[in-house]
Enzyme design. Structure first.
Site, mmCIF file in Angstrom:
data_model
loop_
_atom_site.group_PDB
_atom_site.id
_atom_site.type_symbol
_atom_site.label_atom_id
_atom_site.label_comp_id
_atom_site.label_asym_id
_atom_site.label_seq_id
_atom_site.Cartn_x
_atom_site.Cartn_y
_atom_site.Cartn_z
ATOM 1 N N GLY A 83 0.814 -1.214 0.000
ATOM 2 C CA GLY A 83 0.000 0.000 0.000
ATOM 3 C C GLY A 83 0.844 1.259 0.000
ATOM 4 N N VAL A 84 0.497 2.206 -0.859
ATOM 5 C CA VAL A 84 1.236 3.463 -0.902
ATOM 6 C C VAL A 84 0.376 4.662 -0.488
ATOM 7 C CG1 VAL A 84 2.966 2.756 -2.583
ATOM 8 C CG2 VAL A 84 0.810 3.741 -3.387
ATOM 9 N N GLY A 94 -3.466 -0.485 -8.769
ATOM 10 C CA GLY A 94 -4.357 -1.367 -8.032
ATOM 11 C C GLY A 94 -4.943 -0.557 -6.898
ATOM 12 N N CYS A 95 -5.765 -1.191 -6.087
ATOM 13 C CA CYS A 95 -6.424 -0.453 -5.012
ATOM 14 C C CYS A 95 -6.632 -1.391 -3.830
ATOM 15 C CB CYS A 95 -7.767 0.065 -5.515
ATOM 16 S SG CYS A 95 -8.693 0.977 -4.281
ATOM 17 N N HIS A 140 -5.828 9.280 -8.000
ATOM 18 C CA HIS A 140 -6.521 8.074 -7.530
ATOM 19 C C HIS A 140 -7.235 8.365 -6.196
ATOM 20 C CE1 HIS A 140 -6.574 3.491 -6.946
ATOM 21 N NE2 HIS A 140 -6.879 3.943 -5.740
ATOM 22 N N GLU A 141 -6.528 9.058 -5.290
ATOM 23 C CA GLU A 141 -7.097 9.323 -3.957
ATOM 24 C C GLU A 141 -8.234 10.353 -4.025
ATOM 25 O OE1 GLU A 141 -6.306 7.214 -1.689
ATOM 26 O OE2 GLU A 141 -4.785 6.455 -3.056
ATOM 27 N N HIS A 146 -11.294 8.701 -5.003
ATOM 28 C CA HIS A 146 -11.953 8.019 -3.876
ATOM 29 C C HIS A 146 -12.875 8.986 -3.124
ATOM 30 C CE1 HIS A 146 -10.550 3.932 -3.504
ATOM 31 N NE2 HIS A 146 -9.278 4.264 -3.558
HETATM 32 ZN ZN ZN Z 1 -7.770 3.010 -4.060
#
Ligand code: ZN
Length: 181
Positions: free
Chosen positions: A46-47, A109-110, A152-153, A156
Protein backbone atom coordinates in the site's frame (compact mmCIF):
# COMPACT_ATOMS: atom_id res chain seq x y z
CA UNK A 1 -7.17 -3.60 13.76
CA UNK A 2 -8.63 -1.15 11.27
CA UNK A 3 -10.63 -2.77 8.47
CA UNK A 4 -10.17 -1.70 4.86
CA UNK A 5 -13.58 -1.81 3.16
CA UNK A 6 -13.91 -3.59 -0.17
CA UNK A 7 -15.63 -2.75 -3.44
CA UNK A 8 -19.39 -3.18 -3.02
CA UNK A 9 -19.50 -1.17 0.23
CA UNK A 10 -21.59 1.95 -0.37
CA UNK A 11 -19.20 4.31 1.45
CA UNK A 12 -16.77 3.88 -1.48
CA UNK A 13 -19.41 5.38 -3.80
CA UNK A 14 -20.33 8.40 -1.69
CA UNK A 15 -19.00 11.91 -2.26
CA UNK A 16 -17.06 12.49 0.95
CA UNK A 17 -17.72 15.62 3.02
CA UNK A 18 -15.11 18.31 3.68
CA UNK A 19 -13.53 18.41 7.13
CA UNK A 20 -14.24 21.48 9.23
CA UNK A 21 -10.76 23.08 9.46
CA UNK A 22 -11.24 23.95 13.13
CA UNK A 23 -11.90 20.22 13.83
CA UNK A 24 -8.59 18.98 12.38
CA UNK A 25 -6.67 19.15 15.65
CA UNK A 26 -9.54 17.63 17.63
CA UNK A 27 -9.52 14.05 18.86
CA UNK A 28 -12.06 12.68 16.38
CA UNK A 29 -10.16 13.71 13.24
CA UNK A 30 -6.76 12.87 14.76
CA UNK A 31 -8.07 9.36 15.50
CA UNK A 32 -9.32 8.95 11.91
CA UNK A 33 -5.90 10.03 10.56
CA UNK A 34 -4.13 7.63 12.89
CA UNK A 35 -6.50 4.78 11.94
CA UNK A 36 -5.77 5.46 8.26
CA UNK A 37 -2.03 5.34 8.92
CA UNK A 38 -2.41 2.08 10.86
CA UNK A 39 -4.51 0.50 8.09
CA UNK A 40 -1.98 1.62 5.46
CA UNK A 41 0.99 0.34 7.45
CA UNK A 42 -0.49 -3.19 7.55
CA UNK A 43 -0.44 -3.34 3.74
CA UNK A 44 3.04 -4.09 2.45
CA UNK A 45 2.05 -3.05 -1.07
CA UNK A 46 0.00 0.00 0.00
CA UNK A 47 1.24 3.46 -0.90
CA UNK A 48 -1.82 5.58 -0.05
CA UNK A 49 -5.29 5.40 1.46
CA UNK A 50 -8.39 7.58 1.49
CA UNK A 51 -10.75 7.92 4.47
CA UNK A 52 -13.70 6.19 2.73
CA UNK A 53 -11.49 3.09 2.51
CA UNK A 54 -11.77 2.75 6.29
CA UNK A 55 -15.49 3.55 6.16
CA UNK A 56 -15.22 7.29 6.90
CA UNK A 57 -16.86 9.62 4.37
CA UNK A 58 -14.55 12.62 4.85
CA UNK A 59 -12.14 14.33 2.45
CA UNK A 60 -8.83 13.02 3.79
CA UNK A 61 -6.10 10.91 2.20
CA UNK A 62 -2.71 9.71 3.41
CA UNK A 63 0.34 9.01 1.23
CA UNK A 64 2.82 6.60 2.76
CA UNK A 65 6.24 8.10 3.44
CA UNK A 66 7.74 4.94 1.99
CA UNK A 67 7.34 6.23 -1.55
CA UNK A 68 10.28 8.50 -0.71
CA UNK A 69 12.34 5.64 0.73
CA UNK A 70 15.42 4.74 -1.28
CA UNK A 71 14.83 0.95 -1.28
CA UNK A 72 11.18 1.27 -2.24
CA UNK A 73 11.94 3.69 -5.06
CA UNK A 74 14.67 1.40 -6.39
CA UNK A 75 12.63 -1.82 -6.05
CA UNK A 76 9.62 -0.34 -7.81
CA UNK A 77 11.79 1.22 -10.53
CA UNK A 78 10.40 4.67 -9.77
CA UNK A 79 11.81 8.10 -10.38
CA UNK A 80 10.63 9.74 -7.16
CA UNK A 81 12.76 12.14 -5.26
CA UNK A 82 14.42 10.42 -2.29
CA UNK A 83 13.80 12.08 1.04
CA UNK A 84 15.93 10.89 3.93
CA UNK A 85 13.39 11.61 6.66
CA UNK A 86 10.33 10.12 5.04
CA UNK A 87 7.05 10.26 6.89
CA UNK A 88 3.41 9.87 5.90
CA UNK A 89 1.85 12.87 4.20
CA UNK A 90 -1.66 13.87 5.27
CA UNK A 91 -3.98 15.69 2.85
CA UNK A 92 -7.22 17.15 4.22
CA UNK A 93 -9.78 18.79 1.88
CA UNK A 94 -7.39 18.43 -1.09
CA UNK A 95 -7.98 20.39 -4.29
CA UNK A 96 -6.07 20.47 -7.56
CA UNK A 97 -4.26 23.76 -8.07
CA UNK A 98 -2.67 22.64 -11.34
CA UNK A 99 -2.96 19.53 -13.45
CA UNK A 100 -0.99 18.76 -16.62
CA UNK A 101 -2.57 18.17 -20.00
CA UNK A 102 0.12 15.58 -20.56
CA UNK A 103 -1.22 12.15 -19.58
CA UNK A 104 0.21 8.70 -19.24
CA UNK A 105 -1.09 5.15 -18.73
CA UNK A 106 0.15 3.60 -15.50
CA UNK A 107 -0.80 0.28 -13.92
CA UNK A 108 -2.60 0.68 -10.65
CA UNK A 109 -4.36 -1.37 -8.03
CA UNK A 110 -6.42 -0.45 -5.01
CA UNK A 111 -6.52 -1.70 -1.43
CA UNK A 112 -10.33 -1.74 -1.75
CA UNK A 113 -10.51 -3.50 -5.12
CA UNK A 114 -8.37 -6.55 -4.60
CA UNK A 115 -7.05 -8.41 -6.47
CA UNK A 116 -7.62 -6.32 -9.59
CA UNK A 117 -5.13 -4.22 -11.52
CA UNK A 118 -5.56 -2.11 -14.59
CA UNK A 119 -4.01 0.70 -16.59
CA UNK A 120 -5.36 4.19 -15.98
CA UNK A 121 -4.58 7.27 -18.06
CA UNK A 122 -3.86 10.17 -15.75
CA UNK A 123 -2.08 13.51 -15.76
CA UNK A 124 1.68 13.13 -15.33
CA UNK A 125 1.97 16.24 -13.14
CA UNK A 126 -0.39 17.63 -10.54
CA UNK A 127 -0.24 20.21 -7.78
CA UNK A 128 -2.52 19.72 -4.78
CA UNK A 129 -3.45 22.24 -2.11
CA UNK A 130 -4.61 20.76 1.22
CA UNK A 131 -4.48 21.09 4.99
CA UNK A 132 -2.08 18.92 6.98
CA UNK A 133 -2.77 17.10 10.26
CA UNK A 134 -2.00 20.30 12.20
CA UNK A 135 -4.52 22.31 10.19
CA UNK A 136 -1.85 24.13 8.21
CA UNK A 137 -2.45 24.79 4.49
CA UNK A 138 0.23 23.61 2.05
CA UNK A 139 0.69 22.90 -1.62
CA UNK A 140 2.62 20.02 -3.12
CA UNK A 141 3.76 19.17 -6.64
CA UNK A 142 3.63 15.56 -7.74
CA UNK A 143 5.02 13.92 -10.85
CA UNK A 144 4.80 10.31 -12.03
CA UNK A 145 3.59 7.96 -9.29
CA UNK A 146 2.80 10.78 -6.86
CA UNK A 147 0.67 12.60 -9.47
CA UNK A 148 -1.22 9.35 -10.13
CA UNK A 149 -1.70 8.85 -6.39
CA UNK A 150 -3.14 12.37 -6.02
CA UNK A 151 -5.69 11.61 -8.75
CA UNK A 152 -6.52 8.07 -7.53
CA UNK A 153 -7.10 9.32 -3.96
CA UNK A 154 -9.11 12.38 -5.00
CA UNK A 155 -11.30 10.04 -7.06
CA UNK A 156 -11.95 8.02 -3.88
CA UNK A 157 -13.22 11.21 -2.21
CA UNK A 158 -15.66 11.63 -5.11
CA UNK A 159 -16.91 8.04 -5.00
CA UNK A 160 -14.91 6.97 -8.06
CA UNK A 161 -12.84 3.77 -8.22
CA UNK A 162 -9.98 3.11 -10.65
CA UNK A 163 -11.92 0.23 -12.24
CA UNK A 164 -14.39 2.83 -13.54
CA UNK A 165 -11.60 4.20 -15.76
CA UNK A 166 -9.09 1.38 -16.18
CA UNK A 167 -8.17 -0.62 -19.27
CA UNK A 168 -6.85 -4.18 -19.29
CA UNK A 169 -8.34 -5.01 -15.90
CA UNK A 170 -6.92 -8.28 -14.65
CA UNK A 171 -6.46 -10.23 -11.43
CA UNK A 172 -3.09 -10.53 -9.77
CA UNK A 173 -3.05 -12.98 -6.91
CA UNK A 174 0.68 -13.41 -6.36
CA UNK A 175 3.91 -12.71 -8.06
CA UNK A 176 3.70 -9.42 -9.90
CA UNK A 177 3.70 -6.65 -7.36
CA UNK A 178 2.45 -3.15 -7.88
CA UNK A 179 2.03 -0.14 -5.71
CA UNK A 180 -1.55 -0.13 -4.41
CA UNK A 181 -3.68 2.75 -3.30
ZN1 ZN B 1 -7.77 3.01 -4.06
Amino acid sequence: MVEIVQNGHKVLREVAKPVDISDITKKKIQKIISDMQIALSTQSDGVAIAAPQIGVSLRIFVVSGKIFDEDFVRNEGLKNKIKPDFKDLIFINPVFIKISKDKKLLTEGCLSVRPLYGKVRRATKATVGAYDEKGKYFEMDGTGLLAHIFQHETDHLDGVLFIDKAKDIHEVIDGERNAEK
